[in-house]
Write an enzyme that holds these catalytic residues in place. Structure first.
Site, mmCIF file in Angstrom:
data_model
loop_
_atom_site.group_PDB
_atom_site.id
_atom_site.type_symbol
_atom_site.label_atom_id
_atom_site.label_comp_id
_atom_site.label_asym_id
_atom_site.label_seq_id
_atom_site.Cartn_x
_atom_site.Cartn_y
_atom_site.Cartn_z
ATOM 1 N N ARG A 103 0.861 -1.192 0.000
ATOM 2 C CA ARG A 103 0.000 0.000 0.000
ATOM 3 C C ARG A 103 0.893 1.235 0.000
ATOM 4 N NH1 ARG A 103 -2.236 3.161 4.554
ATOM 5 N NH2 ARG A 103 -4.016 4.292 3.749
ATOM 6 N N HIS A 147 -2.517 11.040 0.266
ATOM 7 C CA HIS A 147 -2.067 10.853 1.646
ATOM 8 C C HIS A 147 -1.383 12.161 2.059
ATOM 9 C CE1 HIS A 147 -0.702 7.645 4.768
ATOM 10 N NE2 HIS A 147 -0.338 8.814 5.246
ATOM 11 N N GLU A 192 -7.105 8.791 5.763
ATOM 12 C CA GLU A 192 -7.343 9.535 7.004
ATOM 13 C C GLU A 192 -7.747 10.984 6.752
ATOM 14 O OE1 GLU A 192 -3.906 9.070 9.520
ATOM 15 O OE2 GLU A 192 -4.169 6.914 9.716
ATOM 16 N N ASN A 319 -7.738 2.377 9.749
ATOM 17 C CA ASN A 319 -6.431 2.543 10.395
ATOM 18 C C ASN A 319 -6.682 2.607 11.893
ATOM 19 O OD1 ASN A 319 -5.462 2.733 7.825
ATOM 20 N ND2 ASN A 319 -4.724 4.838 7.997
ATOM 21 N N TYR A 321 -4.826 2.742 15.836
ATOM 22 C CA TYR A 321 -3.632 2.876 16.683
ATOM 23 C C TYR A 321 -3.922 2.829 18.179
ATOM 24 C CZ TYR A 321 -0.965 3.786 12.483
ATOM 25 O OH TYR A 321 -0.361 3.641 11.262
ATOM 26 N N GLU A 385 -3.827 0.243 8.152
ATOM 27 C CA GLU A 385 -2.645 0.643 8.933
ATOM 28 C C GLU A 385 -2.810 0.184 10.367
ATOM 29 O OE1 GLU A 385 -1.374 4.756 9.122
ATOM 30 O OE2 GLU A 385 -1.708 4.976 6.962
HETATM 31 O O1 IFM Z 1 2.689 7.971 9.811
HETATM 32 C C1 IFM Z 1 1.300 8.022 9.939
HETATM 33 C C2 IFM Z 1 0.613 7.797 8.627
HETATM 34 O O2 IFM Z 1 1.039 8.698 7.668
HETATM 35 C C3 IFM Z 1 -0.882 7.940 8.770
HETATM 36 N N1 IFM Z 1 -1.369 7.126 9.873
HETATM 37 C C4 IFM Z 1 -0.676 7.184 11.125
HETATM 38 C C5 IFM Z 1 0.807 6.983 10.922
HETATM 39 C C6 IFM Z 1 1.544 7.059 12.275
HETATM 40 O O3 IFM Z 1 1.354 8.300 12.849
#
Ligand code: IFM
Length: 478
Positions: A103, A147, A192, A319, A321, A385
């Site tokens: 990706r 992006h 995002e 995505n 985190y 992600e």
């Molecule tokens: O590095 C970033 C990415 O560009 C977009 N999602 C989160 C990642 C970590 O912060």
């Protein structure tokens, strides 16, 4: 998307669904469905470098990173990982990892230096070579069209708060698909959009660094509109799979008080539902519109926009985190990401954190995937992600022993697998990131890669987590 559309999107896809995934007794029994996509992700400005080569125009991130005080240590993406020149070596690393998909994003200003008009042949040729080289090594290209590196010329004309930027984006998307669509089947419009809108235009920690709450809300709408217009154009031209990637967080109240629960509702609106509802239900949430009414009206939302935005998707990229835990508090007066809810405070729970200061919460991934699947009429999902920054070190024997990253990934893979066993149609997983790279406002200080990069010499070393990931991709399980 209706149920009929959903099942037809599912049945045309090449991967199997999750209906038969058995619950494992322990981690060693975690097996993913046949055809499950394993990949890694990067983004153009974070890895490419070569910002002034072959006719590329400036992006908002060039301007921002060259503005003193905006990026830690004055770092810029001028060289980054030099992926523009070193992509053959990086594709060999992908082959070592055994991944089936890569990706990556296209730098819009490499393709249209001014954000409009004729394409820059040399820029298109770079991506054409990249795609060909990937396919030669058996790696499928998974292309993201945007992006965050908006051509500076479009920001000079007003940027995402202006409706015209959405139109320009759709034109760019259609033009590039005409050039690469014979070899690229998976197209993600945006990565995002929350970050583009709210970090870029509300609290200004990302390019273009504006601190205008109402402009951020308009930007969010025009990003969604750009997505919808692009999705329609791509479809009309025969693109096989079209989707979008959103970053989602579970949002919990810190206590059960009415004020904290309301804070959680508001942040969930501003973080998650502001994108999920228009995309998957064709409407903004009523409570969010009400929350924002004192900040911005709805004049920028034109009749028919939401029908465009809710154009059926072939997949939704998620995505993930961490989780947000919030309480009602007091606004500080500083520029805030949380337009209209500046009073909300974010609470830590004392969990172990990554080097980003993000609490490690694999259950939140399970919760996010199951929530989207149960609450929305969602298309097949991909984790586009997930990954972690840690303070890696190269030991004298040339190894990077990043056990915390391996453990982080293992726990998140297991959480995703749990969602599969509960019927979520999850089709794949992309680790962020293939390479250590330019982590936006934090420059090169945070390392997310499965591959360590020495930014002085550009030497790459597969970290221990990368060796482990190669075993996962080959076993299709833990
Ligand atoms: O590095 C970033 C990415 O560009 C977009 N999602 C989160 C990642 C970590 O912060």
């Amino acid at each position: 998307m209706t149920s009929d559309q959903q099942s037809s999107a599912s049945s045309t896809s090449s991967t199997t669904t999750s209906a038969t995934v058995a619950a494992p007794r322990d981690l060693s029994e975690v097996r993913f469905p046949e055809g499950f996509v394993w990949g890694t992700a990067t983004a153009s400005y974070q890895v490419e470098g070569a910002v002034a080569e072959d006719g590329r125009g400036p992006s908002i991130w060039d301007t921002f990173s060259h503005t003193p005080g905006k990026v830690l240590g004055g770092d810029t993406g001028d060289v980054a990982d030099d992926h523009y020149h070193r992509y053959p070596e990086d594709i060999s690393l992908m082959a070592d990892l055994g991944i089936s998909h890569y990706r990556f994003s296209l730098a819009w200003p490499r393709i249209q230096p001014e954000g409009r008009g004729q394409l820059n042949g040399a820029g298109v040729d770079f991506y054409s070579r990249l795609v060909d080289s990937l396919l030669e090594r058996g790696v499928q290209p998974w292309v993201t069209l945007y992006h965050w590196d908006l051509p500076q010329a479009l920001e000079d004309a007003g940027g995402w708060p202006e409706r015209d930027t959405a139109e320009r984006f759709a034109e760019y998307a259609a033009a590039v698909q005409q050039r690469l669509g014979d070899r690229v089947t998976n197209w993600t419009t945006l990565n995002e959009p929350w970050c583009s809108a709210f970090l870029g235009y509300a609290n200004g920690v990302h390019a273009p660094g504006r601190t205008e709450g109402p402009a951020a809300v308009r930007a969010a709408h025009h990003l969604l509109l750009g997505h919808g217009l692009a999705a329609r154009a791509l479809r009309e031209q025969g693109a096989e799979e079209v989707g979008i990637t959103v970053n989602l967080y579970p949002v919990d109240p810190a206590t059960d008080s009415a004020a904290d629960r309301d804070a959680a509702r508001r942040i969930d609106g501003l973080m998650n539902r502001v994108f999920l509802d228009p995309l998957l239900r064709g409407a903004y949430p009523d409570d969010l519109v009400k929350d924002l009414s004192s900040v911005v009206g709805t004049d920028h939302v034109h009749e028919g926009d939401l029908a465009v935005i809710s154009t059926p998707l072939d997949f939704l990229g998620v995505n993930y985190y961490s989780r947000h835990v919030v309480r009602a508090g007091t606004a500080t007066g500083a520029p805030s990401t949380w337009v209209g809810s500046e009073d909300v405070e974010f609470v830590k729970r004392g969990l172990p954190q990554t080097a980003m200061g993000w609490e490690i919460d694999p259950d939140g991934l399970h919760e996010t995937l199951t929530r989207v699947w149960r609450e929305y009429d969602a298309p097949p999902l991909y984790v586009t992600e997930n990954g972690a920054a840690f303070d890696d070190e190269v030991t004298p024997d040339g190894r990077v022993r990043d056990e915390p990253r391996r453990s982080y990934l293992e726990r998140h893979f297991a959480a995703a697998h749990r969602a599969l066993t509960e019927g979520v149609d999850l089709r794949g997983y992309f680790v962020w990131s293939l390479l250590d790279n330019f982590e936006w406002a934090l420059g090169y200080s945070k390392r997310f890669g499965l591959v360590h990069v020495d930014f002085e010499t550009q030497r790459r070393i597969l970290k221990d987590s990368g060796h482990w990931y190669a075993e996962v991709t080959r076993a299709n399980g833990l």
